[in-house]
Design a protein around this motif. Structure first.
Motif, PDB file in Angstrom:
ATOM      1  N   PRO A 224       0.835  -1.210   0.000  1.00 47.25           N
ATOM      2  CA  PRO A 224       0.000   0.000   0.000  1.00 47.25           C
ATOM      3  C   PRO A 224       0.865   1.254   0.000  1.00 47.25           C
ATOM      4  CG  PRO A 224      -0.227  -1.211   2.102  1.00 47.25           C
ATOM      5  CD  PRO A 224       0.878  -1.858   1.321  1.00 47.25           C
ATOM      6  N   THR A 225       0.538   2.235  -0.842  1.00 45.94           N
ATOM      7  CA  THR A 225       1.309   3.480  -0.900  1.00 45.94           C
ATOM      8  C   THR A 225       0.360   4.670  -1.096  1.00 45.94           C
ATOM      9  OG1 THR A 225       1.603   3.896  -3.275  1.00 45.94           O
ATOM     10  CG2 THR A 225       3.004   2.203  -2.302  1.00 45.94           C
ATOM     11  N   MET A 226       0.934   5.864  -0.903  1.00 48.25           N
ATOM     12  CA  MET A 226       0.220   7.092  -1.243  1.00 48.25           C
ATOM     13  C   MET A 226       0.818   7.718  -2.512  1.00 48.25           C
ATOM     14  SD  MET A 226      -1.020   8.800   2.279  1.00 48.25           S
ATOM     15  CE  MET A 226       0.493   9.659   2.687  1.00 48.25           C
ATOM     16  N   GLY A 227       1.593   6.921  -3.271  1.00 45.76           N
ATOM     17  CA  GLY A 227       2.119   7.417  -4.541  1.00 45.76           C
ATOM     18  C   GLY A 227       3.298   8.356  -4.375  1.00 45.76           C
TER      19      GLY A 227
ATOM     20  N   HIS B 186       9.291   6.554  -4.728  1.00 45.70           N
ATOM     21  CA  HIS B 186      10.750   6.691  -4.742  1.00 45.70           C
ATOM     22  C   HIS B 186      11.328   5.292  -4.516  1.00 45.70           C
ATOM     23  CE1 HIS B 186      10.254   6.348  -0.432  1.00 45.70           C
ATOM     24  NE2 HIS B 186       9.524   7.447  -0.388  1.00 45.70           N
TER      25      HIS B 186
ATOM     26  N   GLY C  31      12.478   3.855  -1.995  1.00 43.33           N
ATOM     27  CA  GLY C  31      11.980   3.166  -0.797  1.00 43.33           C
ATOM     28  C   GLY C  31      10.746   2.335  -1.125  1.00 43.33           C
ATOM     29  N   HIS C  32       9.771   2.969  -1.793  1.00 44.32           N
ATOM     30  CA  HIS C  32       8.573   2.232  -2.213  1.00 44.32           C
ATOM     31  C   HIS C  32       8.963   1.068  -3.130  1.00 44.32           C
ATOM     32  CE1 HIS C  32       6.758   6.428  -1.726  1.00 44.32           C
ATOM     33  NE2 HIS C  32       5.979   5.705  -0.932  1.00 44.32           N
TER      34      HIS C  32
ATOM     35  N   SER D  40      11.639  -0.620  -3.362  1.00 40.83           N
ATOM     36  CA  SER D  40      12.280  -1.758  -2.675  1.00 40.83           C
ATOM     37  C   SER D  40      11.206  -2.699  -2.113  1.00 40.83           C
ATOM     38  CB  SER D  40      13.224  -1.266  -1.568  1.00 40.83           C
ATOM     39  OG  SER D  40      12.507  -0.752  -0.458  1.00 40.83           O
ATOM     40  N   LEU D  41      10.087  -2.128  -1.677  1.00 36.84           N
ATOM     41  CA  LEU D  41       8.993  -2.979  -1.164  1.00 36.84           C
ATOM     42  C   LEU D  41       8.342  -3.751  -2.316  1.00 36.84           C
ATOM     43  CD1 LEU D  41       7.109  -0.514   1.284  1.00 36.84           C
ATOM     44  CD2 LEU D  41       9.162  -1.817   1.710  1.00 36.84           C
TER      45      LEU D  41
ATOM     46  N   TYR E 240       3.788  -5.468   2.700  1.00 38.51           N
ATOM     47  CA  TYR E 240       5.134  -4.933   2.905  1.00 38.51           C
ATOM     48  C   TYR E 240       5.063  -3.474   3.352  1.00 38.51           C
ATOM     49  CZ  TYR E 240       6.369  -9.226   0.613  1.00 38.51           C
ATOM     50  OH  TYR E 240       6.490 -10.565   0.323  1.00 38.51           O
TER      51      TYR E 240
ATOM     52  N   LYS F  35      10.851   2.930   8.043  1.00 39.75           N
ATOM     53  CA  LYS F  35      10.829   4.379   8.235  1.00 39.75           C
ATOM     54  C   LYS F  35       9.606   4.796   9.053  1.00 39.75           C
ATOM     55  CE  LYS F  35      10.494   8.746   6.119  1.00 39.75           C
ATOM     56  NZ  LYS F  35       9.060   8.909   5.856  1.00 39.75           N
TER      57      LYS F  35
ATOM     58  N   GLN G 212       3.805   2.824  12.395  1.00 38.74           N
ATOM     59  CA  GLN G 212       2.743   2.375  11.485  1.00 38.74           C
ATOM     60  C   GLN G 212       2.830   0.862  11.272  1.00 38.74           C
ATOM     61  OE1 GLN G 212       1.335   4.404   7.734  1.00 38.74           O
ATOM     62  NE2 GLN G 212       2.873   3.063   6.851  1.00 38.74           N
TER      63      GLN G 212
ATOM     64  N   PRO H  89      13.782  -2.516   5.373  1.00 37.16           N
ATOM     65  CA  PRO H  89      14.677  -1.433   5.810  1.00 37.16           C
ATOM     66  C   PRO H  89      14.390  -0.094   5.134  1.00 37.16           C
ATOM     67  CG  PRO H  89      15.917  -3.236   4.745  1.00 37.16           C
ATOM     68  CD  PRO H  89      14.480  -3.627   4.741  1.00 37.16           C
ATOM     69  N   THR H  90      14.753   0.971   5.822  1.00 33.76           N
ATOM     70  CA  THR H  90      14.593   2.329   5.291  1.00 33.76           C
ATOM     71  C   THR H  90      15.619   2.587   4.191  1.00 33.76           C
ATOM     72  OG1 THR H  90      13.850   3.071   7.461  1.00 33.76           O
ATOM     73  CG2 THR H  90      14.617   4.781   5.932  1.00 33.76           C
ATOM     74  N   MET H  91      15.150   2.975   3.020  1.00 33.21           N
ATOM     75  CA  MET H  91      16.059   3.362   1.930  1.00 33.21           C
ATOM     76  C   MET H  91      16.426   4.837   2.113  1.00 33.21           C
ATOM     77  SD  MET H  91      16.621   0.794  -0.037  1.00 33.21           S
ATOM     78  CE  MET H  91      16.385  -0.521   1.134  1.00 33.21           C
TER      79      MET H  91
ATOM     80  N   MET I  10      14.557   8.440   2.402  1.00 34.07           N
ATOM     81  CA  MET I  10      13.712   8.819   1.261  1.00 34.07           C
ATOM     82  C   MET I  10      12.284   9.007   1.731  1.00 34.07           C
ATOM     83  SD  MET I  10      15.112   6.419  -1.753  1.00 34.07           S
ATOM     84  CE  MET I  10      16.803   6.580  -2.295  1.00 34.07           C
TER      85      MET I  10
HETATM   86  P1  AMP Z   1       3.724   6.223   1.861  1.00 37.75           P
HETATM   87  O1  AMP Z   1       3.520   6.318   0.383  1.00 37.75           O
HETATM   88  O2  AMP Z   1       4.550   7.322   2.435  1.00 37.75           O
HETATM   89  O3  AMP Z   1       2.438   5.985   2.602  1.00 37.75           O
HETATM   90  O4  AMP Z   1       4.616   4.924   2.095  1.00 37.75           O
HETATM   91  C1  AMP Z   1       4.192   3.664   1.612  1.00 37.75           C
HETATM   92  C2  AMP Z   1       5.080   2.593   2.203  1.00 37.75           C
HETATM   93  O5  AMP Z   1       6.434   2.829   1.838  1.00 37.75           O
HETATM   94  C3  AMP Z   1       5.044   2.592   3.742  1.00 37.75           C
HETATM   95  O6  AMP Z   1       5.068   1.244   4.200  1.00 37.75           O
HETATM   96  C4  AMP Z   1       6.322   3.305   4.092  1.00 37.75           C
HETATM   97  O7  AMP Z   1       6.841   2.944   5.361  1.00 37.75           O
HETATM   98  C5  AMP Z   1       7.247   2.829   2.985  1.00 37.75           C
HETATM   99  N1  AMP Z   1       8.367   3.745   2.846  1.00 37.75           N
HETATM  100  C6  AMP Z   1       8.326   5.103   2.789  1.00 37.75           C
HETATM  101  N2  AMP Z   1       9.575   5.616   2.727  1.00 37.75           N
HETATM  102  C7  AMP Z   1      10.427   4.559   2.744  1.00 37.75           C
HETATM  103  C8  AMP Z   1      11.848   4.423   2.702  1.00 37.75           C
HETATM  104  N3  AMP Z   1      12.658   5.494   2.644  1.00 37.75           N
HETATM  105  N4  AMP Z   1      12.376   3.181   2.750  1.00 37.75           N
HETATM  106  C9  AMP Z   1      11.571   2.085   2.816  1.00 37.75           C
HETATM  107  N5  AMP Z   1      10.225   2.144   2.860  1.00 37.75           N
HETATM  108  C10 AMP Z   1       9.654   3.364   2.818  1.00 37.75           C
END
Ligand code: AMP
Length: 279
Positions: A26-29, A32, A34-35, A37-38, A143, A147, A151, A172-174, A182
């Protein structure tokens, strides 16, 4: 190849036709690395990968950045399509919250401190939307990024409490080359703020080093981080906390078990968060 779906009806039908394991991100778009990598992990570990893109209004407070939140759907889809076969679900707000919506999912203790304290109602919005996404996607694994460690902990609790058969995987945090975590919100930073922001990672790394050398007093670790960040004139600390890694309760004396130091810091109007695990 991408398959793009918009409505619940489309998502339910696509899901019913899928066999094997499903990895869900799940993302908010405004994606980058980080996303991505998931998404890569979801593709690696499952027969199918599903990504949702939804800027969830109910997790933003009234004074927060919902209307300004960065969006670039075309770019997001191009980035995902380079990774392989992914199903992308892009519901809109009416689809998620139809008229007269009145049912919420709320996790109790874990949402009280840290981000929950600073952003009242935030996690109620997160857990409600993630529960709805899980209901439609029925993922084998979902996933989340370290970061947003609170949550991930809150979603893990929700999944256990509501008996979702989904395994919650924390990744892990990218980071950028200079250590800045990120984040879609990094795009708000002006060049001076962007140049100052790596102080967060430097301060957290100094705490990791102090811990490795034997420092166990949470107050010392936290105040050292605060001092380093306060040295940067553009940074305004909202909080720096040391918490028990499982309960998220504040640790104020000696660290005895696994802990997390997390922080939220403003650079101008932009609020950045980051954290590191100890032990
Ligand atoms: P968001 O779009 O900000 O809601 O993030 C969607 C998913 O990406 C969430 O599970 C975040 O924790 C993960 N995420 C955001 N930034 C990073 C990052 N730098 N490294 C790894 N995962 C991230």
């Amino acid at each position: 190849m991408l398959k793009i779906l918009y409505t619940h009806a489309e998502m339910f039908a696509a899901r019913a036709a899928m066999q094997g394991t499903i990895g869900f991100v799940p993302t908010m778009g405004f994606l980058h690395q980080g996303h991505l990598s998931l998404v890569r992990k979801a593709l690696d570990e499952n027969d199918h990968a599903i990504v949702s893109i939804f800027v969830n209004p109910t997790q933003f407070g009234p004074a927060e950045d919902l209307s300004k939140y960065p969006r670039d759907l075309e770019r997001d889809l191009a980035m995902i399509s380079e990774l392989g076969n992914v199903l992308v679900w892009i519901p809109d707000a009416k689809e998620m919250y139809p008229d007269n919506f009145q049912t919420w999912v709320e996790v109790e203790s874990l949402t009280k401190p840290l981000e929950g304290e600073m952003r009242p109602g935030h996690f109620r919005g997160v857990t409600t939307v993630v529960a709805k996404l899980f209901n439609a996607v029925q993922p084998s694994k979902a996933y989340f990024g370290q970061k947003d460690f609170q949550q991930a902990a809150v979603i893990g609790q929700m999944a256990r409490d509501l008996s979702y058969p989904t395994k919650i995987v924390v990744c892990p945090t990218m980071r950028e080359a200079d250590g800045l975590a990120m984040s879609s919100r990094n795009s708000y930073l002006n060049p001076q703020e962007r140049a100052a922001a790596p102080v967060l990672w430097q301060a957290l790394q100094a705490a990791v080093e102090a811990y490795a050398k034997g420092e166990r007093d949470a107050r010392v670790l936290v105040s050292d981080i605060e001092n380093r960040i306060n040295h940067e004139p553009l940074a305004k600390i909202q909080y720096v906390r040391c918490s028990d890694a499982l309960t998220l309760a504040d640790v104020e004396g000696d660290l005895r078990g696994p802990a997390v130091i997390s922080l939220a810091v403003f650079f101008g109007a932009t609020r950045l968060i980051d954290n590191i695990s100890l032990g």
